[in-house]
Design an enzyme around this catalytic site. Structure first.
Site, short mmCIF file in Angstrom:
data_model
loop_
_atom_site.label_atom_id
_atom_site.label_comp_id
_atom_site.label_asym_id
_atom_site.label_seq_id
_atom_site.Cartn_x
_atom_site.Cartn_y
_atom_site.Cartn_z
N TYR A 45 0.82 -1.20 0.00
CA TYR A 45 0.00 0.00 0.00
C TYR A 45 0.86 1.25 0.00
O TYR A 45 2.08 1.19 0.18
CB TYR A 45 -0.96 -0.01 1.20
N LYS A 157 6.44 -1.87 2.01
CA LYS A 157 5.23 -1.29 2.61
C LYS A 157 4.08 -2.28 2.43
O LYS A 157 3.18 -2.09 1.61
CB LYS A 157 4.93 0.08 1.99
N GLU A 190 12.09 2.80 14.30
CA GLU A 190 11.23 3.89 13.77
C GLU A 190 9.92 3.87 14.53
O GLU A 190 9.73 3.07 15.44
CB GLU A 190 10.99 3.70 12.27
N LEU A 214 11.06 1.35 7.09
CA LEU A 214 10.46 1.78 5.83
C LEU A 214 11.25 2.97 5.29
O LEU A 214 11.58 3.88 6.05
CB LEU A 214 9.00 2.22 6.09
N1 PDD Z 1 2.80 5.08 7.42
N2 PDD Z 1 7.46 3.99 9.09
C1 PDD Z 1 6.34 3.26 9.08
C2 PDD Z 1 6.35 1.92 9.70
C3 PDD Z 1 5.18 3.78 8.46
O1 PDD Z 1 4.06 3.05 8.42
C4 PDD Z 1 5.21 5.07 7.90
C5 PDD Z 1 4.03 5.69 7.23
C6 PDD Z 1 6.40 5.80 7.97
C7 PDD Z 1 6.52 7.16 7.34
O2 PDD Z 1 6.61 7.01 5.95
P1 PDD Z 1 6.18 8.16 4.96
O3 PDD Z 1 6.98 9.35 5.34
O4 PDD Z 1 6.54 7.66 3.62
O5 PDD Z 1 4.72 8.37 5.17
C8 PDD Z 1 7.50 5.22 8.56
C9 PDD Z 1 1.62 5.48 6.71
C10 PDD Z 1 1.36 6.94 6.73
C11 PDD Z 1 0.44 4.64 7.18
O6 PDD Z 1 0.66 3.46 7.37
O7 PDD Z 1 -0.65 5.15 7.34
#
Ligand code: PDD
Length: 290
Positions: A45, A157, A190, A214
């Site tokens: 996703y 992801k 993270e 991620l």
């Molecule tokens: N999640 N780390 C994890 C485990 C995440 O699920 C996310 C983002 C991030 C930040 O990634 P980015 O900057 O690309 O949004 C880091 C999304 C927003 C979610 O699962 O809703």
């Protein structure tokens, strides 16, 4: 999505389905019930957002999607086409600030761990209003810690988010905004849905990219913002006990970009207010979005 009629005829023979408390003829089931995303989390996703009518980081998100798809061997869907669908749905929404969620699963089939290469991937997208809470940036948030019980490919992801979900629920229960994962060796990886940064003096620390985290798009832009502000960047994991000397903490995630963190696992950071470099990073980040 339509289940292959031949598969239904051949394999649905002598199968009875029940949805909630109702027996349903198998042939009448919505193919969504056979989505491998549901049975196995077999899909990937993305979450994007727009600022004032413009999607942020679309190319970056599509590139990450391509990597996720390749990593779990989902073929038969063109990321350029998905890029077009995202733009089309966004243009249809006609709302300047939205959150865009979409996933691609391997497809619908009878439950069996292995898959048939002829499966057609399923696509689902939802665009919704983005609720902005200026308080978060103004006051900062508290974070808790949670064991990083995820698998060894957190760079993908994937739809398998049970550890993230449990971590977030634990954080919420503790009155925290986000949970920060600690790996088996005690290092910070993270957030449960965010990248995490620590500032010591004029140095920004964050976990290096690897299969353990991620590759956050926000992380990339925060580091760019940090360089613009003249901060030094160190990509190295640290342990919570090193935070005794930390000056500022912040997290980054697509839907909220930069959020100051003022409390870590019950410990107030400095004066408990968002730090000066964090504020600069918020401002610098904003420049990328206009
Ligand atoms: N999640 N780390 C994890 C485990 C995440 O699920 C996310 C983002 C991030 C930040 O990634 P980015 O900057 O690309 O949004 C880091 C999304 C927003 C979610 O699962 O809703």
């Amino acid at each position: 999505v339509k289940l292959d009629d031949e598969i239904i005829q051949k394999e649905f023979f002598m199968q009875i389905a029940m949805v909630q408390d109702k027996i349903v003829p198998v042939e009448q089931l919505d193919p969504a019930y056979f989505d491998r995303g549901l049975y196995f989390g077999d899909g990937v996703y993305e979450v994007l957002r727009s600022y004032n009518g413009k999607i942020f980081g679309l190319d970056e998100h599509i590139e990450r999607l391509a990597n996720s798809l390749a990593a779990i061997e989902i073929t038969g869907i063109d990321v350029k086409e998905i890029r077009g669908r995202v733009q089309e749905a966004f243009d249809t929404a006609k709302v300047p600030n939205v959150k865009i969620y979409f996933h691609v699963t391997r497809g619908s089939a009878l439950r069996s761990h292995g898959w048939d290469n002829s499966l057609k991937p399923n696509f689902f997208m939802l665009i919704s209003d983005l609720e902005e809470d200026p308080e978060l940036k103004a006051k900062g948030v508290a974070v808790s810690v949670y064991p990083d019980i995820r698998w060894k490919r957190c760079d993908i992801k994937s739809l398998n988010l049970l550890p993230n979900v449990l971590a977030q629920q634990d954080a919420t229960r503790k009155g925290c905004f986000e949970a920060i994962f600690l790996n088996d060796a005690g290092f910070i990886t993270e957030g449960s849905s965010s990248a995490f940064f620590q500032i010591f003096g004029r140095t920004v620390h964050t976990t290096p990219l690897s299969k353990s985290i991620l590759p956050s798009i926000t992380r990339k832009f925060v580091l760019k913002a940090a360089a613009n502000v003249g901060l030094e960047i160190v990509e190295k994991s640290i342990m919570p006990n090193q935070l005794k000397a930390v000056d500022e903490l912040l997290l980054g995630t697509t839907t909220k970009d930069v959020i100051p963190v003022v409390e870590f696992d019950g410990q107030t950071i400095r004066d408990g207010r968002p730090g000066k470099y964090t504020k600069q990073l918020i401002e610098e980040f904003r420049l990328f979005t206009v």
